[in-house]
Design a protein around this motif. Structure first.
Motif, PDB file in Angstrom:
ATOM      1  N   TYR A 212      22.257  65.201  31.482  1.00  0.00           N
ATOM      2  CA  TYR A 212      22.418  64.790  32.627  1.00  0.00           C
ATOM      3  C   TYR A 212      22.224  66.140  33.216  1.00  0.00           C
ATOM      4  O   TYR A 212      22.970  67.293  33.320  1.00  0.00           O
ATOM      5  CB  TYR A 212      23.610  64.454  32.961  1.00  0.00           C
ATOM      6  N   ASP A 213      21.229  66.107  34.544  1.00  0.00           N
ATOM      7  CA  ASP A 213      21.314  67.464  35.379  1.00  0.00           C
ATOM      8  C   ASP A 213      22.474  67.377  36.193  1.00  0.00           C
ATOM      9  O   ASP A 213      23.103  66.544  36.407  1.00  0.00           O
ATOM     10  CB  ASP A 213      19.785  67.501  36.259  1.00  0.00           C
ATOM     11  N   SER A 214      22.428  68.449  37.236  1.00  0.00           N
ATOM     12  CA  SER A 214      23.566  68.544  38.248  1.00  0.00           C
ATOM     13  C   SER A 214      23.415  67.552  39.301  1.00  0.00           C
ATOM     14  O   SER A 214      24.489  67.057  39.464  1.00  0.00           O
ATOM     15  CB  SER A 214      23.660  69.918  38.810  1.00  0.00           C
ATOM     16  N   ASP A 215      21.969  67.261  39.545  1.00  0.00           N
ATOM     17  CA  ASP A 215      22.134  66.273  40.666  1.00  0.00           C
ATOM     18  C   ASP A 215      22.599  64.713  40.121  1.00  0.00           C
ATOM     19  O   ASP A 215      22.702  64.026  40.838  1.00  0.00           O
ATOM     20  CB  ASP A 215      20.486  66.104  40.988  1.00  0.00           C
TER      21      ASP A 215
ATOM     22  N   VAL B 274      26.834  64.988  40.127  1.00  0.00           N
ATOM     23  CA  VAL B 274      27.680  65.317  41.379  1.00  0.00           C
ATOM     24  C   VAL B 274      27.854  64.202  42.248  1.00  0.00           C
ATOM     25  O   VAL B 274      27.051  63.475  42.681  1.00  0.00           O
ATOM     26  CB  VAL B 274      26.888  66.573  42.205  1.00  0.00           C
ATOM     27  N   GLY B 275      29.329  64.187  42.413  1.00  0.00           N
ATOM     28  CA  GLY B 275      29.784  62.736  43.406  1.00  0.00           C
ATOM     29  C   GLY B 275      30.151  61.825  42.532  1.00  0.00           C
ATOM     30  O   GLY B 275      30.740  60.921  43.030  1.00  0.00           O
ATOM     31  N   LYS B 276      29.767  61.887  41.168  1.00  0.00           N
ATOM     32  CA  LYS B 276      30.102  60.703  40.526  1.00  0.00           C
ATOM     33  C   LYS B 276      31.384  60.955  39.491  1.00  0.00           C
ATOM     34  O   LYS B 276      31.740  62.163  39.206  1.00  0.00           O
ATOM     35  CB  LYS B 276      28.907  60.255  39.427  1.00  0.00           C
ATOM     36  N   ASN B 277      32.022  59.897  38.819  1.00  0.00           N
ATOM     37  CA  ASN B 277      33.046  60.045  37.998  1.00  0.00           C
ATOM     38  C   ASN B 277      32.739  60.288  36.615  1.00  0.00           C
ATOM     39  O   ASN B 277      31.883  59.678  36.231  1.00  0.00           O
ATOM     40  CB  ASN B 277      33.981  58.730  38.167  1.00  0.00           C
ATOM     41  N   PRO B 278      33.451  61.209  35.769  1.00  0.00           N
ATOM     42  CA  PRO B 278      33.055  61.315  34.646  1.00  0.00           C
ATOM     43  C   PRO B 278      33.143  60.139  33.417  1.00  0.00           C
ATOM     44  O   PRO B 278      32.472  60.362  32.672  1.00  0.00           O
ATOM     45  CB  PRO B 278      34.021  62.626  34.034  1.00  0.00           C
ATOM     46  N   ARG B 279      33.352  59.056  34.031  1.00  0.00           N
ATOM     47  CA  ARG B 279      33.524  57.820  33.186  1.00  0.00           C
ATOM     48  C   ARG B 279      32.139  57.547  32.795  1.00  0.00           C
ATOM     49  O   ARG B 279      31.885  56.682  32.039  1.00  0.00           O
ATOM     50  CB  ARG B 279      34.159  56.860  33.904  1.00  0.00           C
ATOM     51  N   ILE B 280      31.053  58.047  33.735  1.00  0.00           N
ATOM     52  CA  ILE B 280      29.837  57.725  33.280  1.00  0.00           C
ATOM     53  C   ILE B 280      29.330  57.982  31.904  1.00  0.00           C
ATOM     54  O   ILE B 280      28.387  57.688  31.101  1.00  0.00           O
ATOM     55  CB  ILE B 280      28.632  58.305  34.125  1.00  0.00           C
TER      56      ILE B 280
ATOM     57  N   LYS C  79      28.994  59.511  25.255  1.00  0.00           N
ATOM     58  CA  LYS C  79      27.671  59.255  24.848  1.00  0.00           C
ATOM     59  C   LYS C  79      26.769  60.243  25.937  1.00  0.00           C
ATOM     60  O   LYS C  79      27.365  60.138  27.333  1.00  0.00           O
ATOM     61  CB  LYS C  79      27.575  57.652  25.342  1.00  0.00           C
ATOM     62  N   ASN C  80      25.800  60.530  25.540  1.00  0.00           N
ATOM     63  CA  ASN C  80      24.714  61.356  26.437  1.00  0.00           C
ATOM     64  C   ASN C  80      23.705  60.412  27.206  1.00  0.00           C
ATOM     65  O   ASN C  80      23.957  59.208  27.144  1.00  0.00           O
ATOM     66  CB  ASN C  80      24.096  62.497  25.543  1.00  0.00           C
ATOM     67  N   LYS C  81      22.965  60.938  27.855  1.00  0.00           N
ATOM     68  CA  LYS C  81      21.725  60.252  28.786  1.00  0.00           C
ATOM     69  C   LYS C  81      20.929  59.381  28.046  1.00  0.00           C
ATOM     70  O   LYS C  81      20.704  58.556  28.238  1.00  0.00           O
ATOM     71  CB  LYS C  81      21.151  61.388  29.594  1.00  0.00           C
ATOM     72  N   LEU C  82      20.780  59.987  26.596  1.00  0.00           N
ATOM     73  CA  LEU C  82      19.746  59.182  25.664  1.00  0.00           C
ATOM     74  C   LEU C  82      20.729  57.984  25.177  1.00  0.00           C
ATOM     75  O   LEU C  82      20.104  57.026  24.559  1.00  0.00           O
ATOM     76  CB  LEU C  82      19.127  60.031  24.622  1.00  0.00           C
ATOM     77  N   GLY C  83      21.742  57.925  25.476  1.00  0.00           N
ATOM     78  CA  GLY C  83      22.693  56.603  24.900  1.00  0.00           C
ATOM     79  C   GLY C  83      23.307  57.019  23.499  1.00  0.00           C
ATOM     80  O   GLY C  83      23.962  56.058  22.608  1.00  0.00           O
ATOM     81  N   ASP C  84      23.268  58.491  22.845  1.00  0.00           N
ATOM     82  CA  ASP C  84      23.625  58.621  21.708  1.00  0.00           C
ATOM     83  C   ASP C  84      25.106  59.009  21.723  1.00  0.00           C
ATOM     84  O   ASP C  84      25.341  59.812  22.689  1.00  0.00           O
ATOM     85  CB  ASP C  84      22.963  59.634  21.016  1.00  0.00           C
ATOM     86  N   VAL C  85      25.961  58.470  20.787  1.00  0.00           N
ATOM     87  CA  VAL C  85      27.232  58.861  20.554  1.00  0.00           C
ATOM     88  C   VAL C  85      27.709  60.279  19.963  1.00  0.00           C
ATOM     89  O   VAL C  85      27.084  60.458  18.744  1.00  0.00           O
ATOM     90  CB  VAL C  85      28.263  57.605  20.127  1.00  0.00           C
ATOM     91  N   TYR C  86      28.547  60.982  20.571  1.00  0.00           N
ATOM     92  CA  TYR C  86      28.679  62.294  19.942  1.00  0.00           C
ATOM     93  C   TYR C  86      30.258  62.772  19.964  1.00  0.00           C
ATOM     94  O   TYR C  86      30.858  62.329  20.983  1.00  0.00           O
ATOM     95  CB  TYR C  86      27.979  63.363  20.337  1.00  0.00           C
ATOM     96  N   PRO C  87      30.800  63.224  19.057  1.00  0.00           N
ATOM     97  CA  PRO C  87      32.368  63.841  19.260  1.00  0.00           C
ATOM     98  C   PRO C  87      32.334  65.034  20.131  1.00  0.00           C
ATOM     99  O   PRO C  87      31.363  66.008  19.773  1.00  0.00           O
ATOM    100  CB  PRO C  87      32.743  63.977  17.891  1.00  0.00           C
TER     101      PRO C  87
END
Length: 1003
Positions: free
Chosen positions: A347-350, A353-359, A390-398
């Motif tokens: 995810y880029d900064s834009d 920003v303004g969103k909750n980390p739950r994304i 989970k990253n922007k591509l949908g991959d789950v990582y620790p």
């Protein structure tokens, strides 16, 4: 305030400060010296000295009790000699020398009282030992007089024209059993009457000796009883208890004093600690006052410079950090992120920003996880842990995430800072390392490390759930052939397939592990019964035996399995595994393709046996073993016909040990073969010495199973005889146990026949203890049978033993074998053997086994037993054998009554056999076959009245036992025994009369 403090510190001169610290150092050194002194004072009580002295007190009491026991045993003729008594007295004297040396930690007064009491105890003990010495001399005199009295009695009891002498003998025998004044008066009256009678000179001489020894018995018996009471009445135990009390009191006083020193030590240490704390605080306050002045000057100058530099560093760190950083407001909405955040999440900064980390939530964690995380942040201001996002591509990582809250001056949260890093590669490395550490590289099965951990965990679980755990150690049989024939690569593929087969055979909760090579371990859990593991083992063995194909090759393998079961085998994980391994080797030795259960008790016995074998081997090398010889005699002629060689161990601590104490330990060890060969060699060498001295005897040597099974046994005997060419092989007889001979009758028969060819004969030892059979007697080419001593010793009082001896003699007569009876312990045994038709015997009644150096003198001084003379020229018809049975049955019946009364039990025999004189076995013989054959004999007619009397008396005894009057029953026993002896005498006279008549008819 700071300035005044600085001025105050500077006002102190170096001289004042130096003097103050010097005085403090002096106080510190004095305190350390005091601590050292108190430390040694607190530990002055030596536990080693206390334990040693306490053991001496215990040993003194135990040894005094053992001396009392030995004195009592000697008094009632249970002990054959004074060896044990002398040994205990010697030990007691050694303790006596040490008991006055009290531990050094006792106070002066306590030490004085303990030493004084110890000397008092030793004085009492010394007086007691003097009386014991006197007791030994009188007891020996009494024993010798009784022996001579018995020998003289045997000759006089056969004369019917000496009724007063016979009455005197019976009275003296009763006095020996119950030394009462009434018996003494009776003996004196009888003696006076006897002395008035004129006997033939030869008879008068014997009677005078008899009366002389009667007096000696009376005097010695009364003196010995008086001494025994004096010995037992010594107040040793009370004074020894007082000594123990005084010592315990002194020891407790020392402990109290030591405890006081420890309290002082503790108080002193506490004071020193407080003083050091005071010095440290004072020093720290001085240092801080000086540092504070310097800090106040420089802080203001550096503050602004640091602030500017810090802002630049924060900006650089934020943008160049490898960890992702997220900054949010108080509502947890993202304010800014660093470049690493974009690299890790995509995810880029834009975008954020303004969103909750739950994304970034992956769904891997439930609501309770996040609730606990925010609760920790609210309570402590931070949270650190692993989380899956989970990253922007949908991959789950620790990721490793750290969240900290930022507050203002009023402690109100204004922001949150989250720092995280991707740990995917770390997780992957952990999995690989775990797999390498806990799993076998070839089969992917758990390895030894993981197996031990699972066994350990299972042990903890079993202790709570009370189930069973089975550890099975499996080894493929002859797997080396596969590797040698087809190569290791194919062997590895075969192991992989075999491991898959094993895994499919077990239950879900069980474990199969590979330790290396072709060795597998199965961990079976949750078993409720001991037998349940057998089904699984059968499946494993069957699964192993099924044909398996690898690269077109078919293999049919088998397995040997060792089993250890917890908690029957209460060991740790490593020991359980080792025990299963040992059991697996047992399974291989039993023929493979099977399983064997480890026995903890048997394993303990084996370890103990190896230690005993080691001790015996050392003793053999130290030449502590010797050969003893027991004579064999012809009871009819009195001639010495040979000797039996018997091994003995001169143990440096336990004295002379019989073979039963060491031969069973080494019967399956190669040491037994060395010992057997040594015995044969020693016997042959001794035979040469005796031959040079004019003594030519046949010597028998015992041969063990291990030696007999040697392939070159016959050659060994030949070689031994060749080394001693002067020895006639006919004089060497080898004795083999009946049980050994029957193990492999064909091989043993072959060995015996080969030895017969060069003159060595064989005897079958302990005959009757194995599976005696007519077939074995026919097939074994032995020349002599030896009746086992247990039957011979018991035949005087046990009808079954008498029947066995009689049967063996009948068999030997049928097969025309020579027979010799072992266990002829008394003259009565020898008489009974002659009546049964056995003329050869050995036993204590003739002579004990003796060293080789004593044999020649014994043979030269040997005189035939005088008590056998009436029996030596007589023979008994087999039809008269029931007389002997009746005699033994009668003795057995009376002994049963005596034993029950002494034990305080009701009589075990059938009530009617006590009340009715026709119903006991003796009565059935007397009023049946006996009356038909011997009714005309005077002795036989006299027996009836005595038999009726003994039944009346036994009925009274039985009634007293039934109502619990055992003391009254015991008082009736001497009369019962006298009546028994009278019947036995009449029976033996009847037997002699019949034999004399039989001899007259033969003439």
């Amino acid at each position: 305030m700071s300035q005044s403090k600085i001025d105050f510190d500077h006002s102190k001169t170096p001289t004042t400060r130096g003097g103050r610290w010097l005085s403090r150092l002096s106080i510190l050194l004095i305190a350390i010296v005091c601590l050292s002194v108190l430390f040694f004072k607190a530990d002055f009580v030596s536990e080693k000295e206390h334990s040693a002295y306490s053991q001496l007190l215990h040993d003194q009491r135990e040894l005094e009790a053992k001396v009392n026991n030995e004195v009592l045993a000697s008094a009632i003729a249970l002990a054959r000699n004074y060896d044990a008594l002398v040994f205990f007295i010697h030990q007691l004297r050694m303790v006596e020398k040490q008991i006055s040396k009290v531990p050094s930690f006792l106070a002066k007064n306590d030490s004085f009282y303990v030493v004084a009491q110890a000397k008092h105890v030793n004085s009492i003990l010394h007086k007691k030992l003097l009386l014991i010495d006197r007791f030994k001399r009188i007891n020996s005199l009494l024993h010798n007089s009784q022996q001579y009295f018995n020998e003289l009695s045997h000759g006089l009891l056969n004369h019917h024209d000496l009724p007063l002498v016979n009455a005197y003998i019976h009275t003296m025998m009763l006095f020996i059993q119950t030394p009462e004044q009434e018996n003494i008066k009776n003996s004196h009256l009888l003696e006076a009457q006897i002395r008035r009678i004129d006997f033939p000179i030869k008879t008068q001489k014997v009677i005078n000796n008899l009366l002389l020894h009667g007096h000696l018995i009376e005097d010695s018996k009364l003196a010995m009883d008086k001494l025994l009471r004096q010995i037992m009445s010594f107040p040793f135990l009370q004074q020894q208890r007082k000594l123990i009390h005084l010592y315990s009191q002194g020891y407790n006083n020392a402990l109290v004093l030591a405890e006081q020193y420890r309290i002082l030590l503790y108080i002193m240490a506490l004071i020193l600690t407080l003083y050091l704390a005071y010095l440290f605080i004072d020093l720290e306050m001085t240092r801080r006052s000086l540092a504070k002045a310097h800090k106040e000057v420089s802080d203001r100058f550096q503050a602004q410079k640091r602030a500017e530099t810090l802002l630049k560093l924060h900006d650089t760190a934020f943008n160049s950090a490898h960890e992702g950083i997220t900054l949010t407001d108080a509502e947890a909405n993202i304010i800014t992120v660093n470049p690493a955040f974009t690299r890790i999440t995509g995810y880029d900064s834009d975008d954020v920003v303004g969103k909750n980390p739950r994304i970034l939530k992956s769904g891997h964690h439930d609501d309770r996880f996040y609730h606990a995380m925010w609760t920790s942040i609210a309570e402590s201001g931070s949270w650190v842990g692993e989380i899956w996002n989970k990253n922007k591509l949908g991959d789950v990582y620790p990721e490793l995430l750290s969240i900290n809250s930022v507050t203002d001056n009023d402690n109100i949260i204004t922001n949150y800072v989250a720092v995280f890093s991707d740990i995917s590669h770390i997780k992957e490395q952990e999995n690989q390392l775990k797999k390498m550490a806990y799993y076998d590289a070839l089969t992917q099965l758990p390895n030894r490390l993981l197996l031990i951990d699972r066994i350990t965990q299972a042990i903890l679980s079993i202790q709570h759930h009370k189930t069973l755990m089975v550890v099975c150690y499996l080894d493929l049989d002859n797997f080396k052939v596969v590797n040698d024939t087809y190569g290791h690569e194919l062997g590895d593929r075969l192991l992989v397939k075999m491991s898959e087969r094993f895994s499919s055979t077990l239950r879900a909760g069980d474990t199969v592990a590979r330790l290396g090579g072709d060795e597998f371990v199965f961990l079976l859990l949750g078993l409720d019964k001991f037998e349940e593991y057998a089904d699984t083992l059968e499946r494993l063995i069957k699964a192993t035996a099924q044909v398996i194909s690898v690269d077109g090759h078919l293999f049919n393998l088998t397995a040997s399995v060792g089993v250890s079961v917890y908690p029957f085998d209460k060991s740790d994980a490593e020991s359980l595994l080792r025990h299963a391994d040992q059991a697996m080797y047992q399974a291989k030795q039993q023929g493979k393709n099977s399983y064997h259960l480890f026995d903890p008790h048997h394993d303990t016995l084996i370890r103990g046996r190896y230690h005993q074998i080691s001790l015996i081997d050392q003793a053999f090398k130290a030449k502590e073993f010797a050969v003893y010889y027991q004579p064999k005699v012809d009871l009819r002629t009195g001639d010495v016909i040979g000797m039996e060689a018997l091994i003995r161990w001169h143990h440096p601590e336990q004295g002379l040990l019989l073979p039963v104490h060491f031969l069973p330990v080494i019967e399956d060890h190669e040491l037994i073969i060395k010992m057997d060969s040594w015995v044969i060699e020693s016997v042959l060498a001794q035979m040469e010495i005796w031959q040079s001295q004019g003594l030519d005897l046949k010597i028998s040597v015992n041969v063990t199973s291990a030696q007999l099974q040697q392939e070159d046994f016959v050659e060994q005997i030949k070689s031994a005889l060749a080394r001693h060419p002067l020895i006639n092989p006919d004089n060497l007889e080898l004795e083999v146990l009946e049980t050994v001979a029957l193990e492999d009758i064909m091989s043993v028969s072959k060995v015996i026949e080969e030895c017969h060819r060069f003159g060595v004969s064989f005897a079958l030892d302990d005959f009757g203890t194995g599976y005696s059979s007519l077939t074995y007697l026919k097939r074994l080419p032995i020349s002599t049978l030896k009746i086992d001593s247990s039957f011979v010793m018991g035949m005087l009082s046990d009808p079954e033993d008498l029947a066995i001896v009689h049967s063996v003699l009948s068999l030997t007569n049928t097969f025309q074998k020579s027979v010799i009876a072992e266990g002829a312990e008394t003259h009565e045994h020898c008489q009974m053997l002659l009546q049964l038709g056995c003329r050869y015997a050995q036993g204590f009644g003739i002579a004990k086994a003796m060293p080789a150096a004593d044999v020649l003198s014994w043979v030269m001084q040997w005189q035939p037993l005088t008590s056998l003379k009436p029996y030596q020229e007589l023979y008994w018809n087999d039809t008269d054998y029931p007389i002997l049975v009746a005699e033994v049955e009668h003795i057995h019946w009376v002994n049963g009554i005596v034993s029950a009364v002494n034990k305080g039990e009701a009589l075990s025999m059938v009530p009617e056999s006590v009340a009715n004189d026709h119903k006991c076995r003796f009565g059935k013989w007397y009023y049946g076959v006996g009356r038909q054959q011997y009714s005309d004999e005077v002795n036989f007619q006299t027996i009836e009245q005595l038999h009726q009397k003994i039944h009346i008396l036994s009925g009274e005894i039985a009634q007293n036992c039934q109502i619990g009057e055992f003391e009254q029953a015991k008082k009736q026993l001497p009369q019962l025994l006298r009546q028994r002896d009278e019947i036995i005498i009449l029976l033996r006279e009847l037997s002699l009369t019949i034999a004399i008549k039989f001899k007259s008819k033969q003439r």
